[in-house]
Design an enzyme around this catalytic site. Structure first.
Site, PDB file in Angstrom:
ATOM      1  N   ARG A 171      26.084  11.735   6.341  1.00  0.00           N
ATOM      2  CA  ARG A 171      26.337  10.484   7.073  1.00  0.00           C
ATOM      3  C   ARG A 171      26.904   9.428   6.121  1.00  0.00           C
ATOM      4  O   ARG A 171      27.785   8.649   6.483  1.00  0.00           O
ATOM      5  CB  ARG A 171      25.063  10.000   7.745  1.00  0.00           C
ATOM      6  N   GLU A 202      20.576   0.620  21.329  1.00  0.00           N
ATOM      7  CA  GLU A 202      19.543   0.971  20.349  1.00  0.00           C
ATOM      8  C   GLU A 202      18.832  -0.307  19.940  1.00  0.00           C
ATOM      9  O   GLU A 202      19.198  -1.404  20.373  1.00  0.00           O
ATOM     10  CB  GLU A 202      20.179   1.642  19.134  1.00  0.00           C
ATOM     11  N   HIS A 246      41.288  -7.906   0.339  1.00  0.00           N
ATOM     12  CA  HIS A 246      41.952  -6.628   0.040  1.00  0.00           C
ATOM     13  C   HIS A 246      41.016  -5.609  -0.646  1.00  0.00           C
ATOM     14  O   HIS A 246      40.701  -5.761  -1.835  1.00  0.00           O
ATOM     15  CB  HIS A 246      43.143  -6.918  -0.880  1.00  0.00           C
ATOM     16  N   LYS A 286      27.314   3.040   8.750  1.00  0.00           N
ATOM     17  CA  LYS A 286      26.093   2.341   8.328  1.00  0.00           C
ATOM     18  C   LYS A 286      26.508   1.404   7.191  1.00  0.00           C
ATOM     19  O   LYS A 286      26.344   1.709   6.004  1.00  0.00           O
ATOM     20  CB  LYS A 286      25.044   3.373   7.893  1.00  0.00           C
TER      21      LYS A 286
HETATM   22  N1  PMP Z   1      19.876   2.403  14.481  1.00  0.00           N
HETATM   23  C1  PMP Z   1      20.100   1.520  13.481  1.00  0.00           C
HETATM   24  C2  PMP Z   1      20.970   0.349  13.747  1.00  0.00           C
HETATM   25  C3  PMP Z   1      19.514   1.715  12.219  1.00  0.00           C
HETATM   26  O1  PMP Z   1      19.746   0.855  11.224  1.00  0.00           O
HETATM   27  C4  PMP Z   1      18.664   2.831  12.030  1.00  0.00           C
HETATM   28  C5  PMP Z   1      17.937   3.003  10.721  1.00  0.00           C
HETATM   29  N2  PMP Z   1      18.723   3.310   9.689  1.00  0.00           N
HETATM   30  C6  PMP Z   1      18.463   3.736  13.080  1.00  0.00           C
HETATM   31  C7  PMP Z   1      19.085   3.476  14.293  1.00  0.00           C
HETATM   32  C8  PMP Z   1      17.634   4.952  12.893  1.00  0.00           C
HETATM   33  O2  PMP Z   1      18.355   5.892  12.127  1.00  0.00           O
HETATM   34  P1  PMP Z   1      17.640   6.909  11.153  1.00  0.00           P
HETATM   35  O3  PMP Z   1      16.733   7.747  11.979  1.00  0.00           O
HETATM   36  O4  PMP Z   1      18.762   7.706  10.570  1.00  0.00           O
HETATM   37  O5  PMP Z   1      16.907   6.104  10.154  1.00  0.00           O
END
Ligand code: PMP
Length: 289
Positions: free
Chosen positions: A50, A182, A101, A149
């Site tokens: 990821r 989420e 940039h 992320k």
């Molecule tokens: N959504 C967001 C916006 C997050 O920051 C996270 C945590 N990193 C998750 C969902 C959960 O993802 P993970 O199970 O990979 O930690």
């Protein structure tokens, strides 16, 4: 504490990022949060995949291979004697000029921090967690794909502030079309009549590694039917059970959303089975893949 930074393990006080680093100036970079259970790095390969996906999507070329970073992560865990804890892996664009940039930043920086973790308070795992629905929608994929992320978490932080102002620790975010997406740092699942559902990536979410662990490993092992589908807020409010998943949170039941009591107002039986299965699988040989 020792920090791994750009190929060196340095004491915390000496591990520094420059003020002209675009990770700081513009949030230009990406990161992963990873758990260590019994000295094993939970789902390390998935986190690295990821991380590289995030880096590619922002066109950040790293001077290190997957293997070098995997070794760096293991070394940082070992040298700090972390057996149960939390890792932060960060790629920044590096030092550049004051303009945006990105390609005028010749050298990205990488660092790894291995530390302890502060979980949600233990009683919330027993009683269930209260959350709110944020007024602020999740940023649309077309603007900034939540699958990246990135180091720019202000959309989530502003929703988190709404939660804190309301006296709770997490906020559910809808996307701009009103579909459930989420929470600020966790994915969401609902249970209705024994069937589990969670919003798809198309809803504009981060495809959580804990989410995938629940969907692809825990649910099949427990014989629980699970599907990804777009859902409206009403389905969350009418659910028998709601739970959240995340690297830090693991699996945690939700007892209230705004003023709506979910199911019986505690942690439901399916959520409890998932929490127990999660703990069983991470307490001994936590899977690194
Ligand atoms: N959504 C967001 C916006 C997050 O920051 C996270 C945590 N990193 C998750 C969902 C959960 O993802 P993970 O199970 O990979 O930690």
């Amino acid at each position: 504490m020792k920090i791994w930074i750009d190929g060196k393990l340095l004491p915390e006080e000496e591990a520094k990022i420059g003020v002209l680093d675009h990770g700081l100036l513009y949030g230009d970079g990406c990161f992963e949060g990873i758990r260590v259970y019994n000295g094993r790095i939970f789902k390390l390969q998935s986190h690295l995949e990821r991380m590289w996906q995030s880096a590619e999507r922002i066109r950040l070329d790293l001077p290190f291979t997957h293997e070098v970073i995997a070794d760096a992560v293991r070394e940082t865990v070992e040298v700090n004697g972390v057996t149960n804890g939390y890792l932060r892996l960060v790629f920044t664009r590096g030092v550049g000029t004051l303009g945006l940039h990105p390609f005028l930043c010749p050298k990205p920086s990488v660092f790894v921090i291995a530390d302890t973790i502060k979980l949600y308070p233990p009683e919330l795992y027993e009683e269930g967690m209260k959350i709110i629905v944020a007024d602020r929608p999740r940023i649309p994929r077309e603007c900034l794909d939540p699958q990246i992320k990135s180091l720019n978490y202000l959309n989530n932080i502003l929703a988190k502030i709404e939660a804190i102002d309301a006296g709770v620790l997490e906020a559910l975010m809808l996307n701009i079309d009103g579909w459930v997406s989420e929470c600020t740092g966790d994915n969401i699942f609902v249970v209705k009549d024994g069937r589990l559902s969670t919003p798809p990536v198309d809803a504009g979410i981060l495809d959580g590694i804990t989410r995938r662990f629940v969907m692809n490993e825990l649910c099949p092992a427990l014989g629980l039917p699970i599907e990804e589908r777009m859902m409206r807020l009403e389905e969350v409010l009418d659910a028998d059970e709601v739970f959240l998943t995340g690297t830090a949170a693991e699996v945690i039941g939700v007892s209230r959303v705004d003023d709506h009591v979910i199911g019986g107002g505690g942690v439901g039986s399916i959520t409890t089975r998932l929490v127990e299965e999660f703990r069983a699988r991470t307490s001994e040989n936590a899977p690194e893949n």
